[in-house]
Enzyme design. Structure first.
Site, PDB file in Angstrom:
ATOM      1  N   HIS A  32      54.037  88.749  35.898  1.00  0.00           N
ATOM      2  CA  HIS A  32      54.020  87.398  35.796  1.00  0.00           C
ATOM      3  C   HIS A  32      53.993  87.023  34.341  1.00  0.00           C
ATOM      4  O   HIS A  32      53.148  86.834  33.594  1.00  0.00           O
ATOM      5  CB  HIS A  32      52.629  86.804  36.107  1.00  0.00           C
ATOM      6  CG  HIS A  32      52.269  85.485  35.767  1.00  0.00           C
ATOM      7  ND1 HIS A  32      52.921  84.500  36.386  1.00  0.00           N
ATOM      8  CD2 HIS A  32      51.317  85.072  35.008  1.00  0.00           C
ATOM      9  CE1 HIS A  32      52.585  83.284  35.562  1.00  0.00           C
ATOM     10  NE2 HIS A  32      51.586  83.603  34.921  1.00  0.00           N
TER      11      HIS A  32
ATOM     12  N   ASP B   4      54.955  81.432  40.670  1.00  0.00           N
ATOM     13  CA  ASP B   4      56.388  81.502  40.234  1.00  0.00           C
ATOM     14  C   ASP B   4      57.125  81.663  41.394  1.00  0.00           C
ATOM     15  O   ASP B   4      58.426  81.290  41.522  1.00  0.00           O
ATOM     16  CB  ASP B   4      56.362  83.106  39.650  1.00  0.00           C
ATOM     17  CG  ASP B   4      55.591  83.316  38.340  1.00  0.00           C
ATOM     18  OD1 ASP B   4      55.501  82.402  37.385  1.00  0.00           O
ATOM     19  OD2 ASP B   4      54.509  84.206  38.804  1.00  0.00           O
TER      20      ASP B   4
HETATM   21  P1  NAX Z   1      40.795  77.164  30.917  1.00  0.00           P
HETATM   22  O1  NAX Z   1      40.581  77.634  29.494  1.00  0.00           O
HETATM   23  O2  NAX Z   1      40.794  75.845  31.504  1.00  0.00           O
HETATM   24  O3  NAX Z   1      39.495  77.811  31.641  1.00  0.00           O
HETATM   25  C1  NAX Z   1      39.235  79.149  31.927  1.00  0.00           C
HETATM   26  C2  NAX Z   1      37.546  79.311  32.088  1.00  0.00           C
HETATM   27  O4  NAX Z   1      37.204  80.824  31.909  1.00  0.00           O
HETATM   28  C3  NAX Z   1      37.119  78.697  30.802  1.00  0.00           C
HETATM   29  O5  NAX Z   1      35.984  77.754  31.508  1.00  0.00           O
HETATM   30  C4  NAX Z   1      36.080  79.786  30.296  1.00  0.00           C
HETATM   31  O6  NAX Z   1      34.831  79.549  30.011  1.00  0.00           O
HETATM   32  C5  NAX Z   1      36.106  80.773  31.662  1.00  0.00           C
HETATM   33  N1  NAX Z   1      35.679  82.250  31.193  1.00  0.00           N
HETATM   34  C6  NAX Z   1      36.284  83.009  30.065  1.00  0.00           C
HETATM   35  N2  NAX Z   1      35.669  84.227  30.076  1.00  0.00           N
HETATM   36  C7  NAX Z   1      35.094  84.223  31.147  1.00  0.00           C
HETATM   37  C8  NAX Z   1      34.268  85.413  31.713  1.00  0.00           C
HETATM   38  N3  NAX Z   1      34.223  86.455  30.994  1.00  0.00           N
HETATM   39  N4  NAX Z   1      33.597  85.113  32.898  1.00  0.00           N
HETATM   40  C9  NAX Z   1      33.721  84.034  33.390  1.00  0.00           C
HETATM   41  N5  NAX Z   1      34.539  82.729  33.182  1.00  0.00           N
HETATM   42  C10 NAX Z   1      35.097  83.209  31.750  1.00  0.00           C
HETATM   43  O7  NAX Z   1      41.814  77.843  31.589  1.00  0.00           O
HETATM   44  P2  NAX Z   1      42.852  77.626  33.015  1.00  0.00           P
HETATM   45  O8  NAX Z   1      43.765  76.673  32.687  1.00  0.00           O
HETATM   46  O9  NAX Z   1      41.820  77.362  34.034  1.00  0.00           O
HETATM   47  O10 NAX Z   1      43.581  78.824  33.336  1.00  0.00           O
HETATM   48  C11 NAX Z   1      42.756  80.161  33.392  1.00  0.00           C
HETATM   49  C12 NAX Z   1      43.604  81.357  33.431  1.00  0.00           C
HETATM   50  O11 NAX Z   1      44.945  81.359  34.468  1.00  0.00           O
HETATM   51  C13 NAX Z   1      44.185  81.598  31.962  1.00  0.00           C
HETATM   52  O12 NAX Z   1      44.086  83.025  31.646  1.00  0.00           O
HETATM   53  C14 NAX Z   1      45.802  81.214  32.390  1.00  0.00           C
HETATM   54  O13 NAX Z   1      46.490  81.903  31.552  1.00  0.00           O
HETATM   55  C15 NAX Z   1      45.985  81.697  33.657  1.00  0.00           C
HETATM   56  N6  NAX Z   1      47.177  80.967  34.443  1.00  0.00           N
HETATM   57  C16 NAX Z   1      47.743  81.992  35.147  1.00  0.00           C
HETATM   58  C17 NAX Z   1      48.749  81.611  36.086  1.00  0.00           C
HETATM   59  C18 NAX Z   1      49.281  82.562  37.107  1.00  0.00           C
HETATM   60  O14 NAX Z   1      50.360  82.165  37.736  1.00  0.00           O
HETATM   61  N7  NAX Z   1      49.034  83.821  37.090  1.00  0.00           N
HETATM   62  C19 NAX Z   1      49.393  80.030  35.978  1.00  0.00           C
HETATM   63  C20 NAX Z   1      48.426  79.254  35.220  1.00  0.00           C
HETATM   64  C21 NAX Z   1      47.599  79.771  34.171  1.00  0.00           C
HETATM   65  O15 NAX Z   1      48.610  79.872  32.984  1.00  0.00           O
END
Ligand code: NAX
Length: 327
Positions: free
Chosen positions: A186, A158
């Site tokens: 966020h 952000d």
């Molecule tokens: P993806 O859905 O592509 O990848 C997430 C991965 O996490 C998947 O491979 C899944 O298998 C894994 N996962 C789920 N539960 C797990 C656990 N208990 N232990 C280990 N791995 C686990 O999502 P992606 O685009 O990579 O985003 C990841 C996270 O970042 C999401 O929650 C998303 O909302 C968040 N974001 C946060 C941002 C920020 O600025 N704070 C911005 C970008 C993003 O939206």
């Protein structure tokens, strides 16, 4: 050769993971210092993660000191100096907010405990997975023995979005924009603060001189940028989120540049009236692995109302996870 620095990354097979790992391995975090990666995924994603590791091997990064993958948090956090908690449960159609908090609560209570059990004594934790602030709150409450100051959540994306947008409006390069702050959560309630920012050393609001643009264009555009990326790209921010996760961690470990601050969501010490312990975004400086909140910035009544709205949301999330027995 110096001792390898161990970085644990959760959600490593996801899209942010794919943008993050190669940069960690190539030296974007700590330059020439060797890095060891420990990658946590859920069992069904381990096969895909094996492919990601093959590609890491195929890059032949000279400073990559080893990669391990697995689905047991205690094993993957073993000896971690830095934990990037990227994996989280996304909100699915029909899911209530309480379902989302419960699902993520299960992940972040377990990971908090696992960090306490096996991470290195100097571990630092950055939560990127959403809802990032409250996931960090859950994790630190469950990581008995690790000081809460070692937990943070990502608002650097952000912060970077706000700097870039202000630079574009001012017609100056991004490096000329300093003193940006993201306050609060966020989420779309965050408050990106132009009034304490500067462009070429001049207060940004004097440079821009258009309150309408600040209130009705800048603030909502920054707050809703994630949704705009999804609308255009068909999936959420990945490269920029990975970049922000690295910049957040690098500044924390190595220090913010002299005379500049950044935005990090950290457990409040009561500064600016933010309730103690709430993980909220502040202006922070970092030095040798510690952050400290920049004090004394002027906050107008307009800004305070925006910040209060975001704090209200964070308190609501905190109350909900407390009612669920997660903290
Ligand atoms: P993806 O859905 O592509 O990848 C997430 C991965 O996490 C998947 O491979 C899944 O298998 C894994 N996962 C789920 N539960 C797990 C656990 N208990 N232990 C280990 N791995 C686990 O999502 P992606 O685009 O990579 O985003 C990841 C996270 O970042 C999401 O929650 C998303 O909302 C968040 N974001 C946060 C941002 C920020 O600025 N704070 C911005 C970008 C993003 O939206």
């Amino acid at each position: 050769m110096s001792t390898p620095f161990t970085v644990a990354v959760t959600g490593a097979a996801g899209q942010i993971g794919y943008a993050l790992l190669y940069r960690l391995a190539s030296g974007d975090l700590l330059g020439d210092r060797p890095v060891r990666l420990r990658l946590l995924e859920v069992e069904p994603a381990l096969k895909a993660l094996e492919g990601v590791v093959m590609e890491l091997d195929d890059c032949a990064f000279p400073n990559l000191a080893g990669v391990e993958i697995g689905s047991d948090p205690r094993r993957m956090f073993d000896g971690a100096n830095l934990a990037m908690l990227v994996g989280a449960m996304p909100r699915k159609a029909g899911m209530e907010r309480s379902d989302l908090l419960t699902a993520n609560g299960a992940i972040f209570t377990e990971q908090g405990r696992a960090l306490a059990a096996s991470a290195a004594d100097d571990v630092r934790v950055v939560v990127t997975g959403n809802p990032a602030n409250t996931n960090a709150l859950i994790a630190y409450h469950n990581a008995s023995g690790i000081p809460r100051e070692r937990f943070s959540a990502l608002t650097r994306l952000d912060h970077n979005r706000a700097r870039a947008l202000l630079a574009e409006r001012a017609g100056r390069p991004v490096r000329d924009v300093t003193g940006m702050t993201i306050w609060g959560n966020h989420s779309t309630t965050q408050y990106p603060d132009v009034f304490n920012a500067k462009v070429c050393g001049v207060p940004a609001d004097r440079w821009i001189a258009d309150d309408g643009w600040i209130n009705f264009d800048f603030i909502p555009t920054v707050a809703r940028r994630g949704a705009a990326v999804i609308a255009a790209r068909g999936s959420s921010s990945a490269a920029s989120a990975a970049n922000a996760t690295i910049e957040h961690s690098r500044d924390w470990l190595l220090g913010t540049p002299e005379g500049e601050w950044t935005s990090m969501a950290v457990p409040s010490d009561g500064s600016y009236g933010v309730p103690d312990g709430l993980v909220s975004s502040f202006p922070v400086t970092c030095s040798a692995g510690d952050w400290s909140i920049v004090q004394g910035l002027p906050i107008s009544a307009f800004a305070q109302a925006k910040i209060d709205a975001s704090l209200g949301e964070l308190q609501g999330e905190r109350d909900a996870v407390r009612a669920l027995g997660l903290i």
